[in-house]
Scaffold this motif. Structure first.
Motif, PDB file in Angstrom:
ATOM      1  N   LEU C  36     -11.203  -7.541  -0.222  1.00 25.94           N
ATOM      2  CA  LEU C  36     -12.117  -7.630  -1.349  1.00 25.94           C
ATOM      3  C   LEU C  36     -11.455  -7.267  -2.657  1.00 25.94           C
ATOM      4  N   GLN C  37     -10.734  -6.153  -2.642  1.00 23.28           N
ATOM      5  CA  GLN C  37     -10.142  -5.664  -3.870  1.00 23.28           C
ATOM      6  C   GLN C  37      -8.849  -6.379  -4.218  1.00 23.28           C
ATOM      7  N   GLY C  38      -8.229  -6.939  -3.204  1.00 24.86           N
ATOM      8  CA  GLY C  38      -6.892  -7.450  -3.460  1.00 24.86           C
ATOM      9  C   GLY C  38      -6.817  -8.940  -3.689  1.00 24.86           C
ATOM     10  N   HIS C  39      -7.809  -9.658  -3.210  1.00 23.52           N
ATOM     11  CA  HIS C  39      -7.654 -11.121  -3.235  1.00 23.52           C
ATOM     12  C   HIS C  39      -7.672 -11.668  -4.652  1.00 23.52           C
ATOM     13  N   LYS C  40      -8.301 -10.930  -5.570  1.00 24.11           N
ATOM     14  CA  LYS C  40      -8.427 -11.447  -6.927  1.00 24.11           C
ATOM     15  C   LYS C  40      -7.062 -11.626  -7.577  1.00 24.11           C
ATOM     16  N   TYR C 269      -3.377  -3.091  -5.042  1.00 21.23           N
ATOM     17  CA  TYR C 269      -4.182  -3.710  -3.996  1.00 21.23           C
ATOM     18  C   TYR C 269      -3.593  -5.053  -3.576  1.00 21.23           C
ATOM     19  N   GLY C 270      -3.086  -5.770  -4.579  1.00 16.18           N
ATOM     20  CA  GLY C 270      -2.482  -7.059  -4.242  1.00 16.18           C
ATOM     21  C   GLY C 270      -1.290  -6.894  -3.328  1.00 16.18           C
ATOM     22  N   THR C 271      -0.466  -5.903  -3.644  1.00 18.87           N
ATOM     23  CA  THR C 271       0.725  -5.667  -2.819  1.00 18.87           C
ATOM     24  C   THR C 271       0.317  -5.276  -1.406  1.00 18.87           C
TER      25      THR C 271
END
Lengths: 320, 274, 301
Positions: C36-40, C269-271
């Motif tokens: 949820l937090q990272g996909h953006k 979060y992406g990492t």
């Protein structure tokens, strides 16, 4: 009399009685394979030697012992290696490790053993094929990710519930740690429960027991050594785990009985301080000493677990 | 029809290493073979000869040692930990248990077909050509020619010639067994050992295999182990009766089944025990 | 009385089901939150560009590159050694000899060594003994005697040796022995049998072990913290003596030491999401292969 002799015509056939005792290529390959298999043993020995090499000064070098020695480790309750008067009290580290591991086992054992019992004794077949992969996926999550999650999400969550003074504490790290060891305990316990022979379970059912009676009285008791081995290995893993506690426990080497206080574990101490330490200094030696202790501890744990598993196997084979 | 031999065959053949007796020309000559699995003695003082280009059958109740003996003839028993033996086994005059024997060459010369067919999980073609490939023969023409020839010898060619690339595991039990036979023939053995070759098969497949075995003896020396006495009586030329690790009697098949010398043999072939 | 027993029993059975569901929930929450937090922030740029502005913008390509380079070196080292060890243990050695027991003991203990101790080992042995030794021998300044890809990879190789050995042994054990007998009876030698019959059949199991070890190698941070990983490098590693950026290490440093947590949160979060996708995907593949093989075997028996 015989049909075309392809093999003998091509002079490919070896003589039945060979002058050489062996074929060279086969021999070489066998020797290479043989020697390569020593790498595992070599690895353990090297780890032993090189970790202990840097830890030894703590025990035998008079210079180092002035600053840090076995006696000094336990005669102070302060861990403060970087200061004008460096102090290497191990007690807060040991207690810190203990607190985190205790929390993690307290949560992990019932959950993993319970799930193992459900999987092997009660779950319908379709669900069974679903549960094991799910646990394996949990096992596949790197500990740095679990630490991250504990730091970013869980800490605030628990803080809002328990209102502890310190956001990052032993409880937080312990819960996250339990996520890491649940798969360890689960897979070994489930294997053990599965290897209880069907004939025993059938005998129990045939005598009028129902499924849960069979599960708890027969399966669990027979598989107990395996379940225990799983718990022991989970304990070993918990003690050695670094990243989760490094990120989620607050890293304060304080001594207290409150699980909602920050702690410093032995493994996290090494990770946190090894980067800044001067090569060859007493601090350096002490960190290696802590590492050596962890190594010895896990060696003991592993041997214990193997012993226990051996017991289970002999029990199932009818030798005990 | 079985040929009549004039000479009397002695159950215990005296130590004549490599020398041929009158009209008995043994390809394999066994002298006082003893075999042990650890402490248990499975074979006691076996002395016997296997006649060239004939079918020799070993019969006896289960556990009597006949399969063990078979596996001694190509030293497959060497694979079992704790197994040891004493005595001599001569193949064409050479003791296969002496030092310096090239085991893989022995097993090429003395081929084996197992009780439960065990084709490799590869294509039919690859199964049959396996033995040639390990000898280093890669020429496609030779491989194809050999595969066709041996599959014909095994009476399977017509059934599989259009699907040689198919996995051997897709065939029926009887067909798989014939693939294994073709595979063994491809390495040009002198002797073919068959351990209960049709026991896992239905009666029709069994009949086909028995017919095949009788055809094969023209070119190969065949030894079969069977618990099926009638099969031994049907197809073999010589029969050896094993009991509790001993070779009780060995003679031409007709004699064993109509006029055995030993009481135990008689009891067994008349079905009084088994 | 019987009713009470049954109620009691149902209660306990229910508890075990609850335990199972809790595990599902844990997995769901963790993965859900990260996705949820990272996909953006996941985008093509994110994966292919380097970080900028103090890790608050840009991408993490160098970390991905470093992780891949690390894992490739590791697998080159560990796969042959692990498979050959398993071949020796299962195909050549007499079972239960003193040597096999010792090797098994060593493998089991390697599996239990804490990852930070591997880090210490990498530092004390590879860097300060082997590396420094090489430098001294060739009269170099500090080239090999420092943290770099090579030593980090070898440290991870030792850490993953048990994974490969155990998976390979299981794979070899699953090959039925009558396959080997058939090959011997046709006159093949031991090595020919292993190469042509046993290994091909054992390949999926061996592959499983390799993939699992890659997944672990990509996820472990403690062993590489002091043996070669770095937080920010302006270049990509191109020789084994270079340092490297790495996904897991990046997460650790960014999460605990970045001066402005809120600003770096999206990248963080992406990492984590990229790392998670990588390791979980590998695990999926390994599990899939393993279950396919097990199903195949059940049908052929």
């Amino acid at each position: 009399m015989k049909s075309s002799k392809v093999i003998e015509n091509k002079a490919q056939a070896k003589p039945l009685v060979s002058k050489k005792r062996f074929r060279l290529s086969e021999f070489i390959i066998e020797k290479v394979i043989f020697l390569t298999s020593f790498f595992a043993i070599l690895g353990v020995i090297l780890i032993f030697v090189f970790v202990f090499r840097e830890a030894l000064p703590v025990l035998i070098s008079p210079e180092v012992k002035k600053e840090a020695s076995l006696k000094l480790f336990f005669s102070t309750i302060i861990w403060q290696p970087v200061s004008d008067l460096p102090r290497y009290g191990l007690i807060p580290l040991v207690i810190g490790t203990f607190k985190v591991v205790a929390v993690s086992l307290f949560f992990a054992i019932p959950i993993s053993v319970g799930a193992a019992i459900y999987t092997s004794e009660f779950a319908p077949l379709k669900l069974k094929e679903f549960i094991k992969p799910i646990v394996e996926i949990l096992a596949g999550i790197p500990s740095v990710v679990l630490g991250f999650f504990a730091l970013m999400v869980m800490a605030s969550f628990f803080h809002s519930i328990f209102h502890s003074t310190m956001r990052l504490n032993a409880f937080n790290a312990g819960i996250a740690l339990s996520f890491a060891i649940i798969p360890v305990i689960y897979s070994i316990a489930e294997d053990a429960l599965n290897s209880v022979p069907r004939s025993l379970k059938e005998a129990s059912l045939a005598l009028g027991a129902n499924r849960w009676q069979t599960a708890f009285r027969i399966s669990l008791s027979v598989a107990m050594p395996g379940v225990l081995a799983g718990i022991i290995l989970g304990l070993g893993r918990a003690v050695g785990e670094t990243m989760i506690v490094l990120m989620a426990s607050g890293n304060a080497s304080m001594l207290s009985a409150n699980i909602f206080d920050s702690v410093r574990t032995m493994s996290a101490t090494i990770a946190a301080e090894l980067g800044e330490v001067v090569h060859g200094s007493a601090h350096y030696n002490v960190l290696f000493f802590i590492g050596a202790s962890l190594f010895v501890f896990t060696l003991i744990i592993n041997s214990l677990a193997q012993l226990v598993v051996g017991r289970l196997q002999r029990k199932l084979a009818g030798k005990i | 029809m079985r040929e009549e031999t004039e000479a009397k065959i002695e159950p215990k053949i005296p130590e004549i290493s490599g020398k041929k007796i009158e009209s008995f020309t043994p390809e394999i000559l066994v002298e006082k073979l003893n075999f042990y699995y650890g402490k248990i003695q499975a074979l006691k003082d076996i002395s016997i000869g296997v006649q060239e280009n004939q079918i020799t059958a070993f019969i006896g109740p289960s556990g009597c040692g006949k399969s063990t003996f078979l596996r001694c003839l190509n030293r497959m028993n060497d694979l079992i930990p704790g197994a040891r033996s004493s005595g001599k086994v001569f193949l064409d005059g050479v003791d296969i248990y002496s030092r310096g024997i090239e085991l893989s060459e022995l097993r090429r010369k003395v081929g084996m077909v197992f009780q439960k067919s065990n084709p490799f999980p590869k294509s039919i073609f690859e199964n049959v050509s396996y033995g040639l490939r390990i000898q280093g023969i890669g020429d496609q023409n030779i491989l194809e020619e050999t595969v066709e020839r041996t599959l014909k010898d095994a009476a399977l060619w017509d059934e599989v010639k259009d699907k040689l690339d198919q996995s051997a595991l897709k065939l029926s039990g009887g067909q798989q067994q014939r693939v294994c036979i073709a595979r063994a023939l491809a390495v040009e053995p002198e002797v073919l050992l068959m351990d209960e070759p049709a026991s896992a098969l239905d009666p029709i497949s069994t009949a086909k295999i028995e017919e095949l075995i009788q055809d094969l003896k023209k070119n190969y020396t065949i030894v079969i182990v069977t618990h099926n006495m009638q099969q031994a009586a049907r197809i073999s030329d010589y029969t050896g009766f094993f009991f509790m690790g001993e070779l009780v009697e060995f003679d031409q098949t007709s004699k064993i089944f109509t006029n055995p010398r030993d009481k135990k043999t008689e009891d067994y072939v008349t079905g009084r025990f088994g | 009385m019987k009713l009470r027993i049954n109620l009691f029993g149902s209660f306990f059975t229910g508890l075990t089901l609850l335990a199972t569901l809790i595990i599902f929930a844990i997995l769901f929450v963790i993965i859900g939150n990260i996705v949820l937090q990272g996909h953006k922030i996941i985008s093509w740029d994110f994966i292919t560009k380097a970080p900028r502005e103090g890790m608050t913008a840009g991408g993490i390509f160098p970390a991905i590159f470093g992780t891949v380079a690390l894992v490739i070196l590791m697998i080159i080292a560990v796969l042959p050694v692990g498979v050959m060890t398993a071949i020796y243990l299962h195909e050549y050695a007499k079972s239960e000899s003193a040597l096999t027991k010792t090797i098994h003991f060593a493998v089991n203990n390697l599996a239990g060594v804490p990852s930070i101790v591997f880090g210490l080992f990498g530092l004390g042995f590879f860097i300060q003994f082997v590396g420094a030794g090489i430098d001294k021998f060739f009269g170099l300044e500090v080239v090999w005697g420092q943290p770099c890809l090579m030593w980090a990879a070898l440290t991870l190789a030792l850490l993953n040796l048990p994974v490969v050995v155990v998976a390979s042994e299981e794979a070899l054990r699953a090959v039925p022995s009558d396959m080997r007998e058939a090959s011997f009876a046709l006159g093949a030698t031991k090595w020919q049998t292993i190469r042509r019959v046993v290994l091909p059949q054992a390949l999926p199991g061996v592959l499983t072990g390799a993939i699992l070890s890659i997944s672990r190698g990509a996820g472990e941070v403690a062993p590489i913290m002091f043996t070669g990983a770095a937080y920010f490098l302006p270049y990509l590693p191109h020789k084994p003596t270079d340092q490297f950026m790495e996904l897991g290490y990046h997460v650790y440093v960014m999460a605990t030491q970045s001066p402005d947590v809120e600003a770096t949160k999206p990248i963080l979060y992406g990492t984590v999401l990229v790392l998670l996708i990588l390791t979980l995907l590998l695990n999926f593949i390994a599990i899939f292969i393993r279950s396919k093989v097990r199903r195949q075997m059940r049908h052929s028996v």
